[in-house]
Design a protein around this motif. Sequence first.
Motif, PDB file in Angstrom:
ATOM      1  N   ARG A   9       0.842  -1.193   0.000  1.00  0.00           N
ATOM      2  CA  ARG A   9       0.000   0.000   0.000  1.00  0.00           C
ATOM      3  C   ARG A   9       0.884   1.252   0.000  1.00  0.00           C
ATOM      4  O   ARG A   9       1.748   1.394   0.859  1.00  0.00           O
ATOM      5  CB  ARG A   9      -0.903   0.012   1.230  1.00  0.00           C
ATOM      6  N   ALA A  29       2.256   8.648  -8.298  1.00  0.00           N
ATOM      7  CA  ALA A  29       1.159   7.711  -8.048  1.00  0.00           C
ATOM      8  C   ALA A  29       0.963   6.762  -9.222  1.00  0.00           C
ATOM      9  O   ALA A  29       0.746   5.558  -9.039  1.00  0.00           O
ATOM     10  CB  ALA A  29      -0.124   8.486  -7.765  1.00  0.00           C
ATOM     11  N   GLU A  30       1.054   7.297 -10.432  1.00  0.00           N
ATOM     12  CA  GLU A  30       0.908   6.455 -11.620  1.00  0.00           C
ATOM     13  C   GLU A  30       2.006   5.397 -11.666  1.00  0.00           C
ATOM     14  O   GLU A  30       1.752   4.212 -11.961  1.00  0.00           O
ATOM     15  CB  GLU A  30       0.943   7.309 -12.879  1.00  0.00           C
ATOM     16  N   GLU A  33       1.425   2.650  -9.043  1.00  0.00           N
ATOM     17  CA  GLU A  33       0.392   1.724  -9.515  1.00  0.00           C
ATOM     18  C   GLU A  33       0.971   0.735 -10.522  1.00  0.00           C
ATOM     19  O   GLU A  33       0.724  -0.473 -10.451  1.00  0.00           O
ATOM     20  CB  GLU A  33      -0.754   2.513 -10.160  1.00  0.00           C
ATOM     21  N   LYS A  34       1.746   1.244 -11.470  1.00  0.00           N
ATOM     22  CA  LYS A  34       2.334   0.377 -12.492  1.00  0.00           C
ATOM     23  C   LYS A  34       3.331  -0.603 -11.883  1.00  0.00           C
ATOM     24  O   LYS A  34       3.559  -1.683 -12.444  1.00  0.00           O
ATOM     25  CB  LYS A  34       3.004   1.223 -13.574  1.00  0.00           C
ATOM     26  N   GLU A  38      -0.981  -0.870  -4.433  1.00  0.00           N
ATOM     27  CA  GLU A  38      -2.293  -0.257  -4.243  1.00  0.00           C
ATOM     28  C   GLU A  38      -2.023   1.168  -3.773  1.00  0.00           C
ATOM     29  O   GLU A  38      -1.393   1.368  -2.737  1.00  0.00           O
ATOM     30  CB  GLU A  38      -3.105  -1.033  -3.205  1.00  0.00           C
ATOM     31  N   THR A  39      -2.499   2.138  -4.530  1.00  0.00           N
ATOM     32  CA  THR A  39      -2.012   3.498  -4.347  1.00  0.00           C
ATOM     33  C   THR A  39      -3.141   4.481  -4.065  1.00  0.00           C
ATOM     34  O   THR A  39      -4.202   4.417  -4.688  1.00  0.00           O
ATOM     35  CB  THR A  39      -1.238   3.958  -5.600  1.00  0.00           C
ATOM     36  N   ARG A  40      -2.886   5.391  -3.131  1.00  0.00           N
ATOM     37  CA  ARG A  40      -3.771   6.520  -2.883  1.00  0.00           C
ATOM     38  C   ARG A  40      -3.030   7.814  -3.206  1.00  0.00           C
ATOM     39  O   ARG A  40      -1.953   8.060  -2.657  1.00  0.00           O
ATOM     40  CB  ARG A  40      -4.227   6.566  -1.421  1.00  0.00           C
TER      41      ARG A  40
END
Length: 224
Positions: A9, A29-30, A33-34, A38-40
Motif C-alpha cells: 500500500r 502515483a501512476e 500503480e504500475k 495499491e495506491t492513494r
Amino acid sequence: MTGAEGVTRTAVVYYSGTGNVHKLAAAAAEAAEKAGAETRLRRVPEYVNESLAPEFTEWTQAWEENAGAIGQVPAATVEDLGWADAILLGGPGRFGLVAAPLKHFIEQAWPLNARGALAGKVMSSFTSTGAPHGGQESTILSLNNVFYHWGGVIVPPGITDEILTAPSNGNPYGVSSVSGRQAIPGRLAEQVTEDNLAAIAYQARRVVEIATALRLGRSLAPRG
C-alpha cells in the motif's frame, strides 16, 4: 503493514500551490500503480480561503486555477498515513521550509506517531522551488526530519539511476523541480520537465520495490 498476503500500500500525499508538486505527485502515483502497489493519491488542502499574496496577481490567478484543477483529488487524512506501507510526501519549499498547509497536516499525525503506528514504514519526499537554489535540499531534509521522528525507513533516490543526473534533476535527497520565479496563469506546471517526471516515477518505483521487499522479508543485498 498489510502482511505477507496482498499488495504493498502506497500513499502519495502532497500539497501544491500552483500545480508543480501536483504534477510530480500524479506521476509518482501512476508509477507506483504500475509497479504493482495499491495506491492513494491525496492532496493536502489549503487552510485559507484566499491567496496569501493577492497583490501578486499572476501567482494568485495560477493558485486559483490550480485549486480548481486538483479539486477532484481526494483530500488527505492522517488515516491515509496509517493505511500505507510506503509514504511519498511532497510539497513546495517556502524560504527553505515546508509549506504551511503541509506542515499543518503533518502536525495532525502526532497521535499516530505517539502510538507507533508510523514506525517501520518506507518514506520518501519530493519538492519544487522557484529557483535551483531556492531551498530544495533544506525542504527535503525538513521532511526527512519528520520521518526520523516517525521512525520511518527513509528511501532517497540517491544517484542510483542515470535519470537522476539529467540536467534538470540532480538532487539525491528527493526529486525536485524548478517552478520558476513567476507563476503564469493558463500554463500550470510547464516548468516541470519530462526528466523531472521520469525521475519521480523512478523514485516511486524504488520506494515500492523496497517497501515490498521489507514487507515480504526479502533480502535487499545485491546478488553476487
